[in-house]
Design an enzyme around this catalytic site. Structure first.
Site, PDB file in Angstrom:
ATOM      1  N   GLY A 137       0.808  -1.215   0.000  1.00  0.00           N
ATOM      2  CA  GLY A 137       0.000   0.000   0.000  1.00  0.00           C
ATOM      3  C   GLY A 137       0.837   1.260   0.000  1.00  0.00           C
ATOM      4  O   GLY A 137       1.327   1.679   1.060  1.00  0.00           O
ATOM      5  N   SER A 145       1.513   9.592  -8.433  1.00  0.00           N
ATOM      6  CA  SER A 145       2.891   9.777  -8.901  1.00  0.00           C
ATOM      7  C   SER A 145       3.765  10.455  -7.857  1.00  0.00           C
ATOM      8  O   SER A 145       4.987  10.387  -7.921  1.00  0.00           O
ATOM      9  CB  SER A 145       2.897  10.620 -10.177  1.00  0.00           C
ATOM     10  OG  SER A 145       2.192   9.954 -11.194  1.00  0.00           O
ATOM     11  N   TRP A 169      -6.000   1.501  -5.407  1.00  0.00           N
ATOM     12  CA  TRP A 169      -5.343   0.814  -6.527  1.00  0.00           C
ATOM     13  C   TRP A 169      -4.363  -0.242  -6.033  1.00  0.00           C
ATOM     14  O   TRP A 169      -3.266  -0.351  -6.568  1.00  0.00           O
ATOM     15  CB  TRP A 169      -4.580   1.795  -7.419  1.00  0.00           C
ATOM     16  CG  TRP A 169      -5.422   2.784  -8.132  1.00  0.00           C
ATOM     17  CD1 TRP A 169      -5.362   4.141  -8.010  1.00  0.00           C
ATOM     18  CD2 TRP A 169      -6.446   2.502  -9.095  1.00  0.00           C
ATOM     19  NE1 TRP A 169      -6.302   4.730  -8.830  1.00  0.00           N
ATOM     20  CE2 TRP A 169      -6.984   3.730  -9.505  1.00  0.00           C
ATOM     21  CE3 TRP A 169      -6.976   1.322  -9.628  1.00  0.00           C
ATOM     22  CZ2 TRP A 169      -8.008   3.825 -10.434  1.00  0.00           C
ATOM     23  CZ3 TRP A 169      -8.000   1.419 -10.553  1.00  0.00           C
ATOM     24  CH2 TRP A 169      -8.496   2.650 -10.949  1.00  0.00           C
ATOM     25  N   ARG A 276      -3.799 -16.830 -42.547  1.00  0.00           N
ATOM     26  CA  ARG A 276      -4.965 -16.073 -43.022  1.00  0.00           C
ATOM     27  C   ARG A 276      -4.759 -15.595 -44.472  1.00  0.00           C
ATOM     28  O   ARG A 276      -3.810 -14.848 -44.749  1.00  0.00           O
ATOM     29  CB  ARG A 276      -5.179 -14.856 -42.105  1.00  0.00           C
ATOM     30  CG  ARG A 276      -6.289 -13.938 -42.514  1.00  0.00           C
ATOM     31  CD  ARG A 276      -7.639 -14.591 -42.337  1.00  0.00           C
ATOM     32  NE  ARG A 276      -8.717 -13.662 -42.649  1.00  0.00           N
ATOM     33  CZ  ARG A 276      -9.985 -14.046 -42.800  1.00  0.00           C
ATOM     34  NH1 ARG A 276     -10.311 -15.325 -42.663  1.00  0.00           N
ATOM     35  NH2 ARG A 276     -10.919 -13.161 -43.073  1.00  0.00           N
ATOM     36  N   GLN A 287       3.419  -6.505 -47.943  1.00  0.00           N
ATOM     37  CA  GLN A 287       4.468  -5.655 -47.359  1.00  0.00           C
ATOM     38  C   GLN A 287       4.000  -4.971 -46.075  1.00  0.00           C
ATOM     39  O   GLN A 287       4.770  -4.834 -45.124  1.00  0.00           O
ATOM     40  CB  GLN A 287       4.918  -4.611 -48.374  1.00  0.00           C
ATOM     41  CG  GLN A 287       5.721  -5.209 -49.518  1.00  0.00           C
ATOM     42  CD  GLN A 287       6.274  -4.159 -50.459  1.00  0.00           C
ATOM     43  OE1 GLN A 287       5.861  -3.004 -50.446  1.00  0.00           O
ATOM     44  NE2 GLN A 287       7.211  -4.557 -51.292  1.00  0.00           N
ATOM     45  N   GLY A 348     -10.932  -8.673 -37.326  1.00  0.00           N
ATOM     46  CA  GLY A 348     -12.024  -8.823 -36.356  1.00  0.00           C
ATOM     47  C   GLY A 348     -11.706  -9.859 -35.294  1.00  0.00           C
ATOM     48  O   GLY A 348     -12.068  -9.685 -34.120  1.00  0.00           O
ATOM     49  N   GLU A 371       3.442   1.387 -11.084  1.00  0.00           N
ATOM     50  CA  GLU A 371       4.887   1.326 -10.793  1.00  0.00           C
ATOM     51  C   GLU A 371       5.631   2.472 -11.482  1.00  0.00           C
ATOM     52  O   GLU A 371       6.741   2.305 -11.973  1.00  0.00           O
ATOM     53  CB  GLU A 371       5.474  -0.003 -11.256  1.00  0.00           C
ATOM     54  CG  GLU A 371       4.767  -1.189 -10.681  1.00  0.00           C
ATOM     55  CD  GLU A 371       5.480  -1.764  -9.487  1.00  0.00           C
ATOM     56  OE1 GLU A 371       6.537  -1.238  -9.115  1.00  0.00           O
ATOM     57  OE2 GLU A 371       4.950  -2.735  -8.926  1.00  0.00           O
ATOM     58  N   GLY A 372       5.010   3.639 -11.491  1.00  0.00           N
ATOM     59  CA  GLY A 372       5.573   4.805 -12.169  1.00  0.00           C
ATOM     60  C   GLY A 372       5.049   4.861 -13.589  1.00  0.00           C
ATOM     61  O   GLY A 372       5.208   3.910 -14.355  1.00  0.00           O
ATOM     62  N   HIS A 374       4.459   6.064 -17.562  1.00  0.00           N
ATOM     63  CA  HIS A 374       5.359   6.260 -18.715  1.00  0.00           C
ATOM     64  C   HIS A 374       6.026   7.644 -18.649  1.00  0.00           C
ATOM     65  O   HIS A 374       7.234   7.778 -18.851  1.00  0.00           O
ATOM     66  CB  HIS A 374       4.498   6.130 -19.981  1.00  0.00           C
ATOM     67  CG  HIS A 374       5.258   6.099 -21.246  1.00  0.00           C
ATOM     68  ND1 HIS A 374       6.058   5.037 -21.616  1.00  0.00           N
ATOM     69  CD2 HIS A 374       5.346   7.011 -22.255  1.00  0.00           C
ATOM     70  CE1 HIS A 374       6.603   5.286 -22.799  1.00  0.00           C
ATOM     71  NE2 HIS A 374       6.188   6.476 -23.205  1.00  0.00           N
TER      72      HIS A 374
HETATM   73  C1  LIG Z   1      -4.404  -1.981 -11.883  1.00  0.00           C
HETATM   74  C2  LIG Z   1      -3.524  -1.159 -10.971  1.00  0.00           C
HETATM   75  C3  LIG Z   1      -2.832  -1.788  -9.938  1.00  0.00           C
HETATM   76  C4  LIG Z   1      -2.056  -1.025  -9.058  1.00  0.00           C
HETATM   77  N1  LIG Z   1      -1.425  -1.647  -8.005  1.00  0.00           N
HETATM   78  C5  LIG Z   1      -0.820  -0.879  -7.051  1.00  0.00           C
HETATM   79  C6  LIG Z   1      -0.314  -1.471  -5.845  1.00  0.00           C
HETATM   80  O1  LIG Z   1      -0.346  -2.698  -5.678  1.00  0.00           O
HETATM   81  N2  LIG Z   1       0.194  -0.672  -4.867  1.00  0.00           N
HETATM   82  C7  LIG Z   1       0.253   0.692  -5.017  1.00  0.00           C
HETATM   83  O2  LIG Z   1       0.717   1.361  -4.094  1.00  0.00           O
HETATM   84  N3  LIG Z   1      -0.198   1.285  -6.155  1.00  0.00           N
HETATM   85  C8  LIG Z   1      -0.730   0.537  -7.168  1.00  0.00           C
HETATM   86  N4  LIG Z   1      -1.232   1.131  -8.312  1.00  0.00           N
HETATM   87  C9  LIG Z   1      -1.196   2.580  -8.419  1.00  0.00           C
HETATM   88  C10 LIG Z   1      -0.260   3.108  -9.484  1.00  0.00           C
HETATM   89  O3  LIG Z   1       1.065   2.951  -9.090  1.00  0.00           O
HETATM   90  C11 LIG Z   1      -0.657   4.566  -9.762  1.00  0.00           C
HETATM   91  O4  LIG Z   1      -1.873   4.518 -10.491  1.00  0.00           O
HETATM   92  C12 LIG Z   1       0.394   5.332 -10.511  1.00  0.00           C
HETATM   93  O5  LIG Z   1       1.527   5.553  -9.717  1.00  0.00           O
HETATM   94  C13 LIG Z   1      -0.104   6.674 -11.027  1.00  0.00           C
HETATM   95  O6  LIG Z   1      -0.781   7.372 -10.025  1.00  0.00           O
HETATM   96  P1  LIG Z   1      -2.216   8.012 -10.328  1.00  0.00           P
HETATM   97  O7  LIG Z   1      -3.072   6.939 -10.909  1.00  0.00           O
HETATM   98  O8  LIG Z   1      -2.668   8.684  -9.107  1.00  0.00           O
HETATM   99  O9  LIG Z   1      -1.968   9.057 -11.486  1.00  0.00           O
HETATM  100  P2  LIG Z   1      -1.441  10.572 -11.287  1.00  0.00           P
HETATM  101  O10 LIG Z   1      -0.212  10.587 -10.449  1.00  0.00           O
HETATM  102  O11 LIG Z   1      -2.594  11.426 -10.892  1.00  0.00           O
HETATM  103  O12 LIG Z   1      -1.018  10.927 -12.776  1.00  0.00           O
HETATM  104  C14 LIG Z   1      -1.984  11.289 -13.788  1.00  0.00           C
HETATM  105  C15 LIG Z   1      -1.208  11.678 -15.046  1.00  0.00           C
HETATM  106  O13 LIG Z   1      -0.395  12.828 -14.763  1.00  0.00           O
HETATM  107  C16 LIG Z   1       0.948  12.568 -15.120  1.00  0.00           C
HETATM  108  N5  LIG Z   1       1.850  13.286 -14.213  1.00  0.00           N
HETATM  109  C17 LIG Z   1       1.887  13.207 -12.865  1.00  0.00           C
HETATM  110  N6  LIG Z   1       2.835  14.027 -12.379  1.00  0.00           N
HETATM  111  C18 LIG Z   1       3.432  14.623 -13.453  1.00  0.00           C
HETATM  112  C19 LIG Z   1       4.500  15.552 -13.628  1.00  0.00           C
HETATM  113  N7  LIG Z   1       5.189  16.042 -12.588  1.00  0.00           N
HETATM  114  N8  LIG Z   1       4.807  15.950 -14.866  1.00  0.00           N
HETATM  115  C20 LIG Z   1       4.142  15.450 -15.937  1.00  0.00           C
HETATM  116  N9  LIG Z   1       3.125  14.587 -15.851  1.00  0.00           N
HETATM  117  C21 LIG Z   1       2.785  14.162 -14.630  1.00  0.00           C
HETATM  118  C22 LIG Z   1       1.112  11.063 -15.004  1.00  0.00           C
HETATM  119  O14 LIG Z   1       2.171  10.595 -15.817  1.00  0.00           O
HETATM  120  C23 LIG Z   1      -0.252  10.573 -15.505  1.00  0.00           C
HETATM  121  O15 LIG Z   1      -0.236  10.522 -16.911  1.00  0.00           O
HETATM  122  C24 LIG Z   1      -1.942   0.369  -9.248  1.00  0.00           C
HETATM  123  C25 LIG Z   1      -2.604   0.970 -10.327  1.00  0.00           C
HETATM  124  C26 LIG Z   1      -3.384   0.228 -11.190  1.00  0.00           C
HETATM  125  C27 LIG Z   1      -4.094   0.913 -12.326  1.00  0.00           C
END
Ligand SMILES: Cc1cc2nc3c(=O)[nH]c(=O)nc-3n(C[C@H](O)[C@H](O)[C@H](O)COP(=O)(O)OP(=O)(O)OC[C@H]3O[C@@H](n4cnc5c(N)ncnc54)[C@H](O)[C@@H]3O)c2cc1C
Length: 392
Positions: A137, A145, A169, A276, A287, A348, A371-372, A374
């Site tokens: 957690g 993020s 999440w 196919r 190509q 399809g 996990e962070g 893209h």
């Molecule tokens: C299916 C699933 C399983 C998960 N499992 C776990 C888990 O087991 N444990 C756990 O702790 N978490 C878990 N997570 C959470 C996951 O790590 C977060 O969703 C992720 O870190 C992104 O956080 P957020 O969704 O709040 O997006 P946000 O942080 O709100 O980001 C939204 C968007 O803004 C962008 N952004 C954010 N900050 C910046 C910046 N400074 N500059 C430019 N762009 C930025 C991001 O790249 C993203 O595109 C899980 C998520 C999912 C979907």
């Protein structure tokens, strides 16, 4: 779903870089996925259900704590073996690999690295055998993020800690036996605590309606005045670097895992293109489809080299966080691109559960975010090469 005819691509003969032990471990995991995961995974994903019956098998192939020392029940393997196991599991499904990653790198790793001997002996063997499932957690509703801003906190009550807050999440949360939870103490310093199912005030509601990682259970962790015994605090590391250290290990596994998903999509599309027939010839003889396949195998081969080298660096203790970010970002984006192209190549049929491609594609939408994200990994590389953090 059709029979699993997977044949792993190895365009640059990279098997030559592996030891006999690596190949044995990989082939064992590959055979297990073919026999146990492929026949059932589509149904479980369609039903949005984690296939719990796979847990003992995951443990047997080294899917729980592959690099944790054998004295604690782990497999005591090196980092390349760990990567190969993740590759094979994710070839089956990213959701199953998520369970394995969380258990290994986000639960067993912090207990092994940051815990004391009592905690290691109490939890690691049960986690390695799959008797216990764990979750991690870190993410909160308002801090994804930027986990350093977390609100979840604990107070020292003398004979125990009082934990309050919420995480969201969280993979494995709905059925996890224990949770490694990151929370701030009264001075605002982040610590890891082991929270056990059944502690009063601790609940784990499931997150429904996901279109991605449907065979992996995701949920929240709610802490409402949870009394956590003092011996459940991980004593040997604190600060944001502690959870980030776990993420290094998990992201490294994801970099390998994504190759597995990409290989499965490529292999499926290649076979389909040879069978196919349209306009009186196999679509693989056109190509446009060859361009897709040629680019796929090129990108898979580059990703294989990247991860193999990263594995060597990790075995030597020289891999940096930024190098791991680069591999996670590159390989997941690579796999997602391949899944999208492969999906198109099947026309399809590509949208059906007859083939694994659409499931991989939807799964990878989570893998590219968790996990962070893209973008965050790009910022890590940017900071590493320029010296300027551009997060704020
Ligand atoms: C299916 C699933 C399983 C998960 N499992 C776990 C888990 O087991 N444990 C756990 O702790 N978490 C878990 N997570 C959470 C996951 O790590 C977060 O969703 C992720 O870190 C992104 O956080 P957020 O969704 O709040 O997006 P946000 O942080 O709100 O980001 C939204 C968007 O803004 C962008 N952004 C954010 N900050 C910046 C910046 N400074 N500059 C430019 N762009 C930025 C991001 O790249 C993203 O595109 C899980 C998520 C999912 C979907």
């Amino acid at each position: 779903m059709r029979p699993d005819l997977f044949q792993a691509p190895d365009y640059y003969l990279l098997d030559d870089l592996l030891t006999e032990e690596h190949k044995l471990i990989r082939d064992t995991a590959r055979a297990w996925v073919k026999k146990e995961v492929s026949p059932v995974i589509e149904d479980f994903a369609q039903r949005a259900e984690f296939p719990k019956h796979l847990v003992p098998g995951l443990a047997e192939i080294g899917g729980f704590g592959p690099y944790i020392p054998t004295e604690y029940g782990g497999a005591g393997l090196d980092q390349i073996s760990y990567g190969l196991i993740m590759q094979e599991i994710e070839r089956g499904d990213s959701g199953i690999r998520s369970t394995s990653s969380v258990q290994s790198s986000l639960v067993m790793y912090p207990i092994w690295k940051y815990g004391n001997e009592d905690q290691r002996n109490k939890y690691l063997p049960k986690l390695a055998s799959g008797e216990f499932i764990g979750c991690f957690g870190l993410t909160e509703p308002d801090y994804g993020s930027n986990p350093g801003g977390m609100i979840t906190n604990f107070k020292d009550m003398g004979d125990h800690y009082l934990l309050n807050g919420a995480k969201m999440w969280i993979s494995n949360a709905p059925f996890a036996d224990i949770a490694v939870v990151w929370a701030k103490n009264e001075e605002g310093r982040i610590h890891g605590l082991i929270v056990e199912r059944g502690m009063e005030g601790f609940s784990t509601p499931e997150t429904h309606n996901k279109w991605s990682l449907r065979a992996s259970a995701t949920g929240e962790l709610i802490f409402d005045n949870v009394k956590v015994p003092k011996e459940n605090l991980l004593p040997n590391k604190s600060g944001l670097g502690a959870p980030l250290g776990c993420l290094d290990s998990a992201r490294y596994g994801i970099a390998w895992g994504a190759i597995g998903a990409a290989m499965d999509c490529y292999d499926t599309a290649l076979r389909y293109s040879q069978e196919r027939v349209q306009f009186d010839k196999p679509i693989g003889a056109t190509q446009l489809q060859q361009k897709k396949l040629a680019e796929m195998i090129t990108e898979i081969t580059k990703a294989q080299l990247l991860t193999w080298r990263l594995g060597v660096l990790r075995n030597e203790g020289r891999a940096t966080t930024a190098q791991i970010s680069m591999a996670k970002r590159n390989n997941v984006a690579m796999a997602l691109d391949i899944a999208r192209d492969a999906r198109q190549m099947l026309g399809g049929m590509g949208i059906t559960g007859e083939y694994s491609i659409m499931r991989h594609m939807m799964n990878l939408e989570s893998v590219v975010t968790y996990e962070g994200t893209h973008d965050i990994h790009l910022l890590i590389t940017g900071m590493d090469v320029t010296g300027f953090p551009a997060f704020k």
